[in-house]
Design a protein around this motif. Structure first.
Motif, PDB file in Angstrom:
ATOM      1  N   PRO A  67       0.806  -1.232   0.000  1.00 33.77           N
ATOM      2  CA  PRO A  67       0.000   0.000   0.000  1.00 33.77           C
ATOM      3  C   PRO A  67       0.837   1.279   0.000  1.00 33.77           C
ATOM      4  N   ILE A  68       1.938   1.267   0.769  1.00 32.71           N
ATOM      5  CA  ILE A  68       2.771   2.471   0.825  1.00 32.71           C
ATOM      6  C   ILE A  68       3.463   2.699  -0.513  1.00 32.71           C
ATOM      7  N   ILE A  69       3.939   1.626  -1.135  1.00 34.32           N
ATOM      8  CA  ILE A  69       4.573   1.767  -2.447  1.00 34.32           C
ATOM      9  C   ILE A  69       3.567   2.252  -3.479  1.00 34.32           C
ATOM     10  N   VAL A  70       2.357   1.709  -3.441  1.00 30.61           N
ATOM     11  CA  VAL A  70       1.310   2.171  -4.368  1.00 30.61           C
ATOM     12  C   VAL A  70       1.070   3.661  -4.177  1.00 30.61           C
ATOM     13  N   LEU A  71       1.004   4.107  -2.918  1.00 26.68           N
ATOM     14  CA  LEU A  71       0.793   5.531  -2.644  1.00 26.68           C
ATOM     15  C   LEU A  71       1.937   6.364  -3.208  1.00 26.68           C
ATOM     16  N   LEU A  72       3.177   5.922  -2.986  1.00 25.15           N
ATOM     17  CA  LEU A  72       4.327   6.656  -3.518  1.00 25.15           C
ATOM     18  C   LEU A  72       4.296   6.716  -5.036  1.00 25.15           C
ATOM     19  N   LEU A  73       3.918   5.609  -5.663  1.00 22.17           N
ATOM     20  CA  LEU A  73       3.887   5.576  -7.121  1.00 22.17           C
ATOM     21  C   LEU A  73       2.742   6.410  -7.677  1.00 22.17           C
TER      22      LEU A  73
END
Length: 721
Positions: free
Chosen positions: A183-189
Motif C-alpha cells: 500500500p505504501i509503495i502504491v501511494l508513492l507511485l
C-alpha cells in the motif's frame, strides 16, 4: 535486435499470457520450496563444528537434545511413564532423564543432589528431548498436547521449539511485510506518476518476476529462512526503478510521434542501457555476498542476483507487452500531478552543502571505527513472554536454570583419558554436569558388558561422546568463554577432538564475522567502482559516489555502537553490501544529470539543475527501499530479518541525505579533479564559454531515463489507439 523487439511487441498478448502462466505455475511451487532454519548448515566446511555435526549425524543414533519438556506435580514412576510417552511422539529421536544417569530405584535422597536437580526438583521433571531435524513443527505440537494433557502450567522449550515457531510464523510474517509495503509503495507511485493504472503495471511486472524467482527456488533444493523472508521484499524495492525507467522512456518516445508499437520499440532500445547499468551495480553488490565464508551469504546473494536478472527480463519483455495491451486504459486513467515541483530544490540544498561536508568530515572516522566495533548477536530468537514459546522458555530457565549442552567428540579407545577429560570438564566454571561413559557408567565397567542401547549414547565405532552442560545463556560472553575452556580442556588430552552444540556453533560463527565483513565489503566496492568507472569513463566520479554511499553505510552501522545496542551479525554483513548495491543508483542518477548539464554550464549551476531533475526519482526510490526495510523490521520476529530490515530502512534514508547533500558538495569542490580524471569530459569552460569538443558526447549508458516526476500523461503524448 530490432526484429526481436518488433516480434515481441507484435505478439504481445502471447507474451503476457506466457509470463502470467509461468508466474502462476511458480506461485503454485512456492509452498513446496524447502526452507532451511538450521544456521549450522551454512557454516563454512572448514569450521570444526561443521565436522562435529557431520560426525555426530553419521556416527551416533542419538542426537544432542534440542528441546526441554517440563512437567509439574509428577512423581518418579509418573515421570518414567511420561518419558515413555514422549519417546513415542513422532519426530522424537530420544529422551534423556534422571534414570539415564542414576539408578532411580535408589531413594533420591541417597543420590548426588546436583545430578538429581538437573532433572527433578520440587516435584517437577525436566526431560531433555532430541527432535529430528525437519520434524520440529509436528513434534513440538504433539509434545505440547502431551504436557497439556498431563496438567496446566507445563512447558516445552529449546532450539527445536524455536525452529517450530519460525516455521509456523514464516509465511505470516512475509505476508504481513507485503501488506505493509505494497500500500505504501502504491501511494508513492500514485503520487509520483500521472496515471492511476501505472503503479499497477509496475507492481505487476516486478510481482511476476518475484513469483518466478520464489517458485524456481524449488530446483535449488532449499533456501535459508533469511532468503525466504528478505528476498521478495528486497527484489521489489530495488527493481521497481527498472519499470519506472521503461515506462517513462515510453512516454518520452510517444511525444516524438509514430505508433505506440514504434514508440515502445524505441523506448526498449533507449532504456535498455540505463536499466542494464542500474541492474548491474545492484547485481554486483548482491553477488559480493557469495564471498562470505558463512554460506548464508551465498544463499541470499544468489537468490537476489537471480531476482535482479528475472526483474530485468520481465521489465524488458513482459512490461512492454502488458503496457501496449493496456495503453488505452492508462490514457483514460490519467490524473493531475500530485507531487510538488522540486525544480528549485537545489537552492535550499546548496545552503546545507558546506555544513554537511564539514559534518561528514567530522563523523567519517568515528563512524568507521564505530561500525567496526559493533557488538553482534548470533541467535535469531529472543524469548517473548507474550507468546507461549517465550513464556515456556522463561519458565524452564527460572525453575531449572540454563541447560546449554556442548558435546565433545574424541577418538574412542582410551577410557582413562575419557575419565580424565570428564573430570577436567566438571571442574570448569559454568559446567553443571558432565555426561559420558566414564562419568555416568564408570571407567571400570567394560562397554561390552552393557546393552548397546546404553553404550550407543556414548560410543560410535570410532568416537566417544562427552556432553558438558553449561549454566550460561546459549549466547553470551560467559558461554563463549566456557566453550573455549571446554575446547582447551579437550586439546590438553587429545590431539583430535570436535565440539558441537548451540554455543559451540555460535562461537564458530563469531570467529568468521570479522573476516567476512572485510572481504565482502572490499569485493563489493571494487566491483561497483569498476562498473561506475566504465559507465562514466572516469576515475574521479566512482571515488565521489562510493565515498558518499560508504560514509552513509558507516554512519548507519555505527549508530548501534554509539547507542550501546547489539546488531544481528547477518543483518550487519548483508546490509553492508545491499545498501551499497541498492543505493549507489541514487548517486549514478544524480551524476548522470549533472554531467549532462556540466557540459553546458559551471559546476554549481549544473548541480542545481541536476538536483531539480533527479531529486523526485531519488526520493521515491529511497522511500520505497526504506518502506521495505522498516516493514521487515516491524513484521518479523526473527532477529536476523528484523535487524536487516531496520538497518536497510535507516540506510536508505541516510543514503538519500548523502546523495542529495554530500555528493553535490563533492561534485562541486572536486570538479577539477573529476574533469582531469574523466576521459573526454567536455566540461563547460568559463574561458571559452562552451564545452569541450563536439566529439565528446555523454555516454549513452550514463544518461538514465527521466525519473517518476518527469512523466507526462500518456493522453497528452499521442494517440493511444
Amino acid at each position: 535486435m530490432d526484429k526481436l523487439i518488433s516480434g515481441m511487441l507484435a505478439r504481445r498478448r502471447a507474451v503476457v499470457a506466457t509470463f502470467v502462466a509461468v508466474a502462476v505455475v511458480c506461485a503454485a511451487l512456492i509452498p513446496f520450496v524447502k526452507v532451511n532454519y538450521d544456521m549450522v548448515d551454512y557454516l563454512p566446511p572448514e569450521a570444526q563444528s561443521t565436522d562435529a555435526v557431520r560426525i555426530m549425524a553419521d556416527e551416533f543414533d542419538q542426537a544432542i537434545p534440542n528441546a526441554s519438556v517440563l512437567v509439574h506435580d509428577v512423581d518418579v514412576p509418573g515421570a518414567l511413564a511420561l518419558k515413555d510417552a514422549i519417546a513415542r511422539v513422532p519426530g522424537v529421536e530420544s529422551v534423556l532423564w534422571l534414570d539415564d544417569v542414576a539408578d532411580v530405584a535408589t531413594p533420591l535422597a541417597a543420590l548426588d543432589e546436583a545430578t538429581v536437580e538437573q532433572y527433578y526438583r520440587d516435584g517437577a521433571a525436566l526431560f531433555q528431548v532430541s527432535v529430528t531435524e525437519g520434524e520440529e513443527g509436528p513434534a513440538i505440537a504433539a509434545l505440547r498436547a502431551l504436557v497439556d494433557e498431563a496438567g496446566s502450567g507445563n512447558a516445552v522449550a529449546g532450539e527445536a521449539m524455536d525452529t517450530a515457531q519460525m516455521r509456523e510464523s514464516m509465511v505470516d510474517q512475509v505476508l504481513k511485510a507485503v501488506a505493509i509495503v505494497v500500500p505504501i509503495i502504491v501511494l508513492l507511485l500514485v503520487v509520483s506518476t500521472l496515471s492511476w493504472i501505472e503503479p499497477v503495471l509496475f507492481l505487476a511486472a516486478i510481482g511476476v518476476s518475484i513469483l518466478i524467482n520464489m517458485g524456481t527456488n524449488l530446483f535449488l533444493g532449499s533456501v535459508s529462512f533469511v532468503t525466504f523472508s528478505v528476498s521478495p521484499i528486497l527484489q521489489l524495492a530495488v527493481s521497481l526503478d527498472y519499470a519506472i525507467f521503461l515506462l517513462h522512456a515510453f512516454a518520452a518516445e510517444r511525444r516524438r510521434g509514430g505508433s505506440i508499437e514504434d514508440a515502445m520499440a524505441r523506448a526498449v532500445r533507449s532504456s535498455a542501457g540505463t536499466i542494464a547499468a542500474s541492474a548491474t551495480t545492484t547485481l554486483f553488490g548482491f553477488a559480493a555476498l557469495a564471498f562470505m565464508q558463512f554460506q548464508i551469504g551465498a544463499d541470499l546473494g544468489f537468490n537476489l542476483v537471480k531476482g535482479i536478472v528475472l526483474s530485468f527480463v520481465t521489465v524488458m519483455v513482459f512490461l512492454p507487452a502488458l503496457t501496449l495491451c493496456l495503453c488505452r486504459l492508462i490514457d483514460r486513467t490519467t490524473h493531475r500531478p500530485l507531487m510538488p515541483s522540486f525544480a528549485r530544490i537545489g537552492a535550499p540544498l546548496a545552503r546545507v552543502r558546506v555544513p554537511v561536508l564539514a559534518l561528514v568530515a567530522v563523523l567519517a572516522v568515528p563512524a568507521f571505527l564505530g561500525q567496526a566495533n559493533v557488538v553482534f548477536t548470533y541467535q535469531n530468537n529472543v524469548a517473548d513472554p507474550t507468546l507461549r514459546a517465550g513464556a515456556d522458555t522463561l519458565m524452564v530457565q527460572e525453575e531449572f536454570g540454563q541447560a546449554n549442552a556442548v558435546a565433545v567428540l574424541v577418538p574412542r579407545g582410551d577410557v582413562g583419558a575419557e575419565a580424565a577429560l570428564s573430570r577436567d570438564l566438571a571442574a570448569l566454571d559454568h559446567v553443571t554436569g558432565v555426561m559420558g561413559y566414564a562419568a555416568t557408567v564408570g571407567a571400570d565397567i567394560p562397554p561390552e558388558f552393557l546393552d548397546e542401547a546404553v553404550t550407543s549414547q556414548f560410543y560410535s565405532g570410532d568416537y566417544a561422546r562427552i556432553i558438558a552442560y553449561l549454566d550460561t545463556d546459549v549466547e553470551s560472553a560467559e558461554a563463549f568463554a566456557a566453550v573455549q575452556a571446554v575446547e582447551d580442556a579437550a586439546a590438553a588430552r587429545y590431539g583430535e577432538f570436535y565440539a558441537a552444540g548451540q554455543s559451540a556453533n555460535l562461537y564458530d560463527m563469531k570467529s568468521i564475522v570479522a573476516v567476512d565483513n572485510v572481504v565482502v565489503s572490499l569485493v563489493a566496492v571494487i566491483a561497483i567502482f569498476l562498473v561506475v568507472a566504465v559507465t562514466f569513463r572516469s576515475l574521479g566520479l566512482p571515488v565521489a559516489l562510493l565515498l558518499a554511499i560508504e560514509c552513509g553505510i558507516w554512519i548507519n552501522l555505527a549508530i548501534p555502537y554509539f547507542m550501546g545496542t547489539k546488531v544481528n551479525f547477518i543483518g550487519y554483513l548483508v546490509v553492508n553490501t545491499v545498501q551499497l548495491g541498492a543505493t549507489i543508483d541514487y548517486g549514478i542518477l544524480l551524476t548522470s544529470h549533472y554531467l549532462a548539464h556540466r557540459r553546458r554550464m559551471p559546476a554549481r549551476q549544473a548541480v542545481f539543475a541536476a538536483l531539480g531533475e533527479a531529486f523526485p526519482s531519488i526520493l521515491v526510490s529511497a522511500g520505497i527501499l526504506a518502506t521495505a526495510g522498516f516493514a521487515l523490521a516491524v513484521s518479523s520476529s526473527i532477529g536476523a530479518v528484523a535487524s536487516l530490515g531496520l538497518l536497510l530502512g535507516r540506510g536508505a534514508l541516510i543514503s538519500l541525505g548523502m546523495v542529495t547533500c554530500f555528493l553535490p558538495a563533492l561534485l562541486v569542490y572536486g570538479d577539477g579533479l573529476i574533469r582531469r580524471t574523466t576521459w573526454r569530459s567536455g566540461f563547460f569552460s568559463a574561458e571559452s564559454g562552451a564545452g569541450g569538443s563536439a566529439s565528446a558526447p555523454a555516454p549513452a549508458a550514463a544518461v538514465p531515463a527521466p525519473g517518476p516526476r518527469a512523466a507526462r500523461p500518456l493522453s497528452e503524448e499521442g494517440d493511444a489507439s
